[in-house]
Design a protein around this motif. Structure first.
Motif, short mmCIF file in Angstrom:
data_model
loop_
_atom_site.label_atom_id
_atom_site.label_comp_id
_atom_site.label_asym_id
_atom_site.label_seq_id
_atom_site.Cartn_x
_atom_site.Cartn_y
_atom_site.Cartn_z
N ASN A 207 67.07 148.24 26.53
CA ASN A 207 66.11 149.47 26.75
C ASN A 207 65.95 150.38 27.31
N HIS A 208 66.13 151.87 27.54
CA HIS A 208 65.97 152.86 28.20
C HIS A 208 64.64 152.89 29.32
N LEU A 239 52.15 148.30 17.16
CA LEU A 239 51.36 149.64 18.45
C LEU A 239 51.62 149.36 19.71
N GLY A 240 52.10 150.53 20.27
CA GLY A 240 52.74 150.37 21.35
C GLY A 240 53.58 150.16 21.05
N CYS A 241 54.65 150.06 21.22
CA CYS A 241 55.92 149.31 20.68
C CYS A 241 56.82 148.82 22.05
N VAL A 259 57.76 147.97 8.15
CA VAL A 259 57.67 148.31 9.91
C VAL A 259 57.25 149.63 10.68
N LEU A 260 56.54 149.89 11.06
CA LEU A 260 56.17 151.33 12.16
C LEU A 260 55.81 151.25 13.36
N PHE A 261 57.14 151.31 13.82
CA PHE A 261 56.58 151.38 15.04
C PHE A 261 56.72 153.19 15.31
N VAL A 262 55.20 152.36 16.60
CA VAL A 262 54.25 153.53 17.09
C VAL A 262 53.92 153.67 18.79
N ASP A 263 55.14 154.64 19.25
CA ASP A 263 54.60 154.61 21.32
C ASP A 263 54.36 155.77 21.38
N ALA A 268 60.07 154.69 24.81
CA ALA A 268 59.98 153.13 24.54
C ALA A 268 60.35 153.36 22.14
N VAL A 269 59.81 154.57 21.73
CA VAL A 269 60.15 154.37 20.85
C VAL A 269 62.28 154.88 19.93
#
Length: 376
Positions: A207-208, A239-241, A259-263, A268-269
């Motif tokens: 976690n950043h 979505l909103g990962c 898997v596509l991670f989006v934020d 977060a990304v």
């Protein structure tokens, strides 16, 4: 917005004429007024941190500031507001919280974020560039500035005091002490997930600073992890990962899934990518900072997993959730599914039925519901 340098027409991003929330508040105006009244020299390197919608950067564009933000939406709003104000192209240098900061800072202006962890991380990253002559001014609404906020400035930069409150806003004044022995930066924070949560049990999370529930697994995500759809391959979007735990769990359960991670958060990304890589997950993944599913081709996704926020900074709003649901419906293939977790009282089933024509309860407890909507 009235500033000492003239009137500015400012909007949030994405621009919505129906949005009643302003792109600035009294704390922005207070800081700009202070800079003008005290004739703070702005000829050196001016850095603006956490400017929520670009009000500060736009007002100070003539001084060519550096704008540092964790928010993609804030960057886009700043670009739009600068263009609307007629600023020169490139007048403001736009950086993210993941970019290396300037090597020297002469004026540091900090819009206090909601996350104390993000403030700590940013002050520690910027501190080496601050010198004894740096003018440091923070700003925020009274309800956003706490004793712990002031203690962070004092512990990382130097002696700190506050102004009187005006229109429920307050300024923070800090006198940098180059001899101060600063603490080590504790971010990113790494921890191990508990057992009993499916494929992600016992896995590593990175976690950043500024990511929701950065030091532990939040109860909503924990409930969601226990009720994810069975592995089905195909194109899946987290979505909103946030820290990427949900998308990583899907990839662990089914390595054939893409898997596509989006934020919209750069922090977060970065967390999601670090979490995914820390667990040596096989298969293909993509990490994208952006405005929800904007840019994802229509009809190209099989499954969207979403835990939408219901706050934007201090304001409670369902606008973000509605845009996420709308984007998911457009991006999904016929037969594709949107799975949503949310607090029971938010009534997301009503929105899903209105948008998809259907909504099914997958699981619930006294606090949360997991809902599924299918694109027909």
């Amino acid at each position: 917005m009235t500033t000492p340098w003239g009137e500015l027409a400012l909007t949030r991003f994405p621009e919505d004429p129906r949005d009643r929330l302003r792109a600035w508040d009294a704390s922005d105006a207070y800081l700009l007024r202070h800079l003008a009244e005290e004739r703070v020299p702005l000829s050196g390197t001016v850095v603006v941190v956490g400017d929520r919608w670009g009000a500060l950067a736009t007002a100070l564009a003539a001084h060519r500031p550096v704008h540092i933000t964790d928010s993609h939406l804030a960057q886009e709003a700043t670009r739009a507001n600068l263009a609307r104000a007629g600023a020169e192209p490139g007048a403001v240098r736009l950086l993210t919280t993941q970019d290396p900061p300037p090597g020297r800072i002469d004026v540091l202006l900090v819009r206090v974020p909601k996350s104390l962890a993000l403030l700590e991380d940013q002050l520690l990253r910027l501190a080496p560039a601050v010198h004894a002559g740096t003018v440091v001014v923070g700003t925020g609404m009274v309800k956003e500035i706490h004793t712990s906020t002031l203690q962070l400035f004092e512990r990382i930069l130097g002696p700190t005091r506050t102004s009187l409150a005006e229109k429920k806003a307050r300024l923070i004044f800090c006198a940098p002490d180059p001899a101060l022995e600063r603490p080590a930066n504790p971010w990113p924070y790494v921890y191990t997930l508990p057992d009993g949560i499916g494929p992600a049990s016992g896995r590593t999370v990175v976690n950043h600073a500024g990511v929701f529930c950065a030091d532990r697994l939040d109860i909503g995500t924990r409930f969601f992890l226990g009720h994810l759809p069975d592995g089905r391959g195909g194109r899946v979007v987290d979505l909103g990962c946030g820290n990427g735990v949900v998308g990583t769990a899907v990839a662990l359960a089914d390595p054939s899934a893409e898997v596509l991670f989006v934020d919209e958060s750069f922090q977060a990304v970065a967390s999601a990518e670090a979490t995914y890589k820390a667990n040596g997950v096989p298969g293909h993944a993509e990490f994208r900072v952006g405005d929800g599913l904007a840019g994802v081709p229509s009809g190209s996704v099989d499954l969207v997993l979403n835990n939408p926020p219901f706050h934007t900074h201090q304001a409670t709003t369902d606008a973000t959730a509605w845009r996420m649901f709308t984007g998911a419906r457009r991006a999904l293939r016929p037969g594709g599914e949107l799975w949503v977790i949310g607090n029971r009282h938010l009534g997301y089933h009503v929105k899903l039925r209105k948008l998809f024509g259907n909504s099914r309860l997958v699981a619930s407890d006294p606090k949360f519901v997991v809902l599924k909507a299918v694109k027909r």
